[in-house]
Design a protein around this motif. Structure first.
Motif, PDB file in Angstrom:
ATOM      1  N   LYS A  11       0.834  -1.198   0.000  1.00 28.37           N
ATOM      2  CA  LYS A  11       0.000   0.000   0.000  1.00 28.37           C
ATOM      3  C   LYS A  11       0.875   1.257   0.000  1.00 28.37           C
ATOM      4  O   LYS A  11       0.623   2.204  -0.756  1.00 28.37           O
ATOM      5  CB  LYS A  11      -0.913  -0.015   1.238  1.00 28.37           C
ATOM      6  CG  LYS A  11      -1.953   1.053   1.265  1.00 28.37           C
ATOM      7  CD  LYS A  11      -2.889   0.873   2.449  1.00 28.37           C
ATOM      8  CE  LYS A  11      -3.955   1.938   2.469  1.00 28.37           C
ATOM      9  NZ  LYS A  11      -4.890   1.769   3.574  1.00 28.37           N
ATOM     10  N   THR A  12       1.911   1.259   0.837  1.00 30.99           N
ATOM     11  CA  THR A  12       2.814   2.410   0.926  1.00 30.99           C
ATOM     12  C   THR A  12       3.558   2.614  -0.391  1.00 30.99           C
ATOM     13  O   THR A  12       3.654   3.741  -0.887  1.00 30.99           O
ATOM     14  CB  THR A  12       3.831   2.210   2.073  1.00 30.99           C
ATOM     15  OG1 THR A  12       3.106   2.057   3.285  1.00 30.99           O
ATOM     16  CG2 THR A  12       4.771   3.380   2.188  1.00 30.99           C
ATOM     17  N   CYS A  13       4.077   1.541  -0.963  1.00 30.20           N
ATOM     18  CA  CYS A  13       4.809   1.642  -2.224  1.00 30.20           C
ATOM     19  C   CYS A  13       3.898   2.133  -3.345  1.00 30.20           C
ATOM     20  O   CYS A  13       4.310   2.968  -4.171  1.00 30.20           O
ATOM     21  CB  CYS A  13       5.441   0.301  -2.598  1.00 30.20           C
ATOM     22  SG  CYS A  13       6.796  -0.189  -1.509  1.00 30.20           S
ATOM     23  N   ASN A  14       2.659   1.630  -3.393  1.00 31.47           N
ATOM     24  CA  ASN A  14       1.704   2.086  -4.401  1.00 31.47           C
ATOM     25  C   ASN A  14       1.437   3.583  -4.264  1.00 31.47           C
ATOM     26  O   ASN A  14       1.381   4.305  -5.254  1.00 31.47           O
ATOM     27  CB  ASN A  14       0.384   1.323  -4.289  1.00 31.47           C
ATOM     28  CG  ASN A  14       0.339   0.103  -5.156  1.00 31.47           C
ATOM     29  OD1 ASN A  14       0.864   0.085  -6.254  1.00 31.47           O
ATOM     30  ND2 ASN A  14      -0.288  -0.941  -4.652  1.00 31.47           N
ATOM     31  N   ALA A  15       1.261   4.031  -3.026  1.00 30.46           N
ATOM     32  CA  ALA A  15       0.998   5.449  -2.791  1.00 30.46           C
ATOM     33  C   ALA A  15       2.192   6.296  -3.230  1.00 30.46           C
ATOM     34  O   ALA A  15       2.021   7.345  -3.874  1.00 30.46           O
ATOM     35  CB  ALA A  15       0.690   5.679  -1.311  1.00 30.46           C
ATOM     36  N   ASP A  16       3.399   5.846  -2.918  1.00 31.56           N
ATOM     37  CA  ASP A  16       4.605   6.586  -3.304  1.00 31.56           C
ATOM     38  C   ASP A  16       4.744   6.651  -4.827  1.00 31.56           C
ATOM     39  O   ASP A  16       5.100   7.691  -5.383  1.00 31.56           O
ATOM     40  CB  ASP A  16       5.852   5.955  -2.689  1.00 31.56           C
ATOM     41  CG  ASP A  16       5.925   6.146  -1.181  1.00 31.56           C
ATOM     42  OD1 ASP A  16       5.139   6.956  -0.630  1.00 31.56           O
ATOM     43  OD2 ASP A  16       6.769   5.476  -0.544  1.00 31.56           O
ATOM     44  N   ALA A  17       4.453   5.535  -5.485  1.00 29.81           N
ATOM     45  CA  ALA A  17       4.531   5.509  -6.950  1.00 29.81           C
ATOM     46  C   ALA A  17       3.498   6.454  -7.555  1.00 29.81           C
ATOM     47  O   ALA A  17       3.773   7.153  -8.537  1.00 29.81           O
ATOM     48  CB  ALA A  17       4.321   4.092  -7.475  1.00 29.81           C
ATOM     49  N   GLY A  18       2.324   6.499  -6.953  1.00 27.80           N
ATOM     50  CA  GLY A  18       1.272   7.399  -7.430  1.00 27.80           C
ATOM     51  C   GLY A  18       1.654   8.858  -7.246  1.00 27.80           C
ATOM     52  O   GLY A  18       1.421   9.686  -8.136  1.00 27.80           O
TER      53      GLY A  18
END
Length: 109
Positions: free
Chosen positions: A79-86
């Motif tokens: 979830k954190t990695c997805n948010a950072d990528a976004g």
């Protein structure tokens, strides 16, 4: 029982009574608090017992129950990695590379 033996038995009993009545000379140290893994094991065991699980079913349940936090950690990381990528506006191969690096916790090399 002859009086002589009775007196001897009473004398021995009287000598032993104070030792039985006296509290121990030391106090036992309190048990250390259970570790997180021990607490989790206790909870999982209780849940398996409630479900009446035995044999292979119990073994599979315990494995899943004890590894649940690993799964939760991985999901949180995702979830954190997805948010950072976004936030960075990454797409396609760039996003895949970022996600691979982020999820593996390895620095870019």
């Amino acid at each position: 029982m002859p009086p002589k033996n009775l007196l001897a038995a009473l004398a021995l009993a009287a000598l032993g009574l104070p030792a039985l009545a006296a509290p121990p000379a030391y106090e036992a140290a309190p048990a250390p608090a259970p570790t997180a893994q021990q607490a989790k094991m206790k909870t999982c065991n209780a849940r398996a017992k409630e479900g009446g699980l035995k044999g292979d079913e119990r073994k599979a349940f315990m494995k899943n129950c004890l590894s649940a936090s690993k799964q939760e950690k991985q999901q949180a990381k995702m979830k954190t990695c997805n948010a950072d990528a976004g936030k960075q506006g990454l797409k396609g191969d760039e996003r895949k590379a970022f996600m691979k690096e982020c999820l593996s916790n390895k620095p870019a090399g």
